[in-house]
Design an enzyme around this catalytic site. Structure first.
Site, PDB file in Angstrom:
ATOM      1  N   LYS A  14      28.554  26.330  38.172  1.00 43.06           N
ATOM      2  CA  LYS A  14      28.139  25.455  39.269  1.00 43.06           C
ATOM      3  C   LYS A  14      26.630  25.254  39.278  1.00 43.06           C
ATOM      4  CE  LYS A  14      29.856  27.956  42.604  1.00 43.06           C
ATOM      5  NZ  LYS A  14      30.537  29.054  41.914  1.00 43.06           N
ATOM      6  N   ARG A  89      32.626  28.550  51.607  1.00 43.92           N
ATOM      7  CA  ARG A  89      33.481  29.504  50.880  1.00 43.92           C
ATOM      8  C   ARG A  89      34.555  30.110  51.763  1.00 43.92           C
ATOM      9  NH1 ARG A  89      29.807  32.719  46.444  1.00 43.92           N
ATOM     10  NH2 ARG A  89      28.836  30.845  45.706  1.00 43.92           N
ATOM     11  N   ARG A 128      25.832  36.917  31.178  1.00 47.02           N
ATOM     12  CA  ARG A 128      24.711  36.646  32.081  1.00 47.02           C
ATOM     13  C   ARG A 128      24.132  37.960  32.597  1.00 47.02           C
ATOM     14  NH1 ARG A 128      25.749  32.883  37.206  1.00 47.02           N
ATOM     15  NH2 ARG A 128      26.280  34.795  38.279  1.00 47.02           N
ATOM     16  N   ARG A 134      20.595  40.117  37.209  1.00 44.22           N
ATOM     17  CA  ARG A 134      20.972  39.939  38.613  1.00 44.22           C
ATOM     18  C   ARG A 134      21.688  41.187  39.081  1.00 44.22           C
ATOM     19  NH1 ARG A 134      23.700  34.262  40.416  1.00 44.22           N
ATOM     20  NH2 ARG A 134      25.146  35.725  41.385  1.00 44.22           N
ATOM     21  N   ARG A 145      33.874  39.888  42.991  1.00 43.69           N
ATOM     22  CA  ARG A 145      33.544  38.505  43.364  1.00 43.69           C
ATOM     23  C   ARG A 145      34.675  37.547  43.001  1.00 43.69           C
ATOM     24  NH1 ARG A 145      28.423  38.590  40.304  1.00 43.69           N
ATOM     25  NH2 ARG A 145      28.401  36.334  40.322  1.00 43.69           N
TER      26      ARG A 145
END
Ligand code: ADP
Length: 198
Positions: A14, A89, A128, A134, A145
């Site tokens: 996204k 969400r 990632r 992160r 998640r």
């Protein structure tokens, strides 16, 4: 004057597509994940509230997120259109967004879903995690998640489909390929890059 939502599971791409799309459509990209991360790194009160949820892979409470989005969408630069990435969400967030838009006497043009299969998602996120550092990209949190998305957010796609707003795009493959598919799908709905007729 385009008002778009970009939806899809964590790792669907996204953020990557949102950057391109917002420049293509000349509307600001509003990413709740980015806004939270900026607040965390600046050490604001909002950031302190959000961080523990984010690090656990849970959603930040609706009242916090809704208030933040309400402010952002009522800012001058978002009045003429926006690309929302990562919001809504939850059903409560859908209701709040409806309210915000009704308050502006406007409505969404489309909801774009980026569809990617779950094995590919986990592989992308783990990659990632190795590259970005992160704090919510550890394997356990990644899995959490995905679960939270499936439970709380995936059902919203049906809500928007029933409203005739859902545009589903295959998110597998190269970034450029996916961008092409998105542009094509939006074009078919009469949504074109910049210089739109008024
Ligand atoms: P991803 O799409 O990879 O899950 P985001 O950058 O969109 O990542 O979001 C990161 C985190 O920020 C989420 O896991 C969640 O804790 C929080 N967050 C982002 N958007 C929302 C939202 N609309 N409602 C609640 N929490 C959110």
């Amino acid at each position: 004057m385009t008002r778009l939502l970009l939806m899809g599971p964590p790792g669907a791409g996204k953020g990557t597509q949102a950057v391109r799309l917002s420049s293509m459509l000349s509307v600001p990209q509003v990413s709740t994940g980015d806004i939270f991360r900026t607040n965390v790194s600046e050490g604001t009160e909002l950031g302190r509230t959000a961080q523990s949820y984010m690090d656990a892979g849970e959603y930040v409470p609706d009242e916090v997120t809704n208030e933040m989005v309400r402010d952002r969408l009522n800012a001058d630069d978002a009045r003429g259109g926006f690309l929302l990435d990562g919001y809504p969400r939850t059903l409560d967030q859908v209701r709040t967004l409806d309210e915000i838009l009704a308050g502006q006497a406007t409505a969404l043009d489309a909801v774009l879903e980026l569809a990617v299969d779950s094995e590919e998602l986990i592989a992308r996120l783990l990659k990632r995690a190795r590259e970005s550092g992160r704090t919510d990209d550890t394997e356990d949190v990644i899995r959490r998640r995905q679960e939270v998305y499936t439970e709380q957010t995936a059902p919203l796609l049906e809500t928007y489909d029933k409203r005739g707003l859902l545009v589903r795009v295959d998110g597998m493959g190269e970034v450029d390929e996916v961008a092409e598919r998105i542009a094509h799908a939006l074009h078919e709905r009469g949504i074109d890059s910049t210089a739109e007729s008024v």
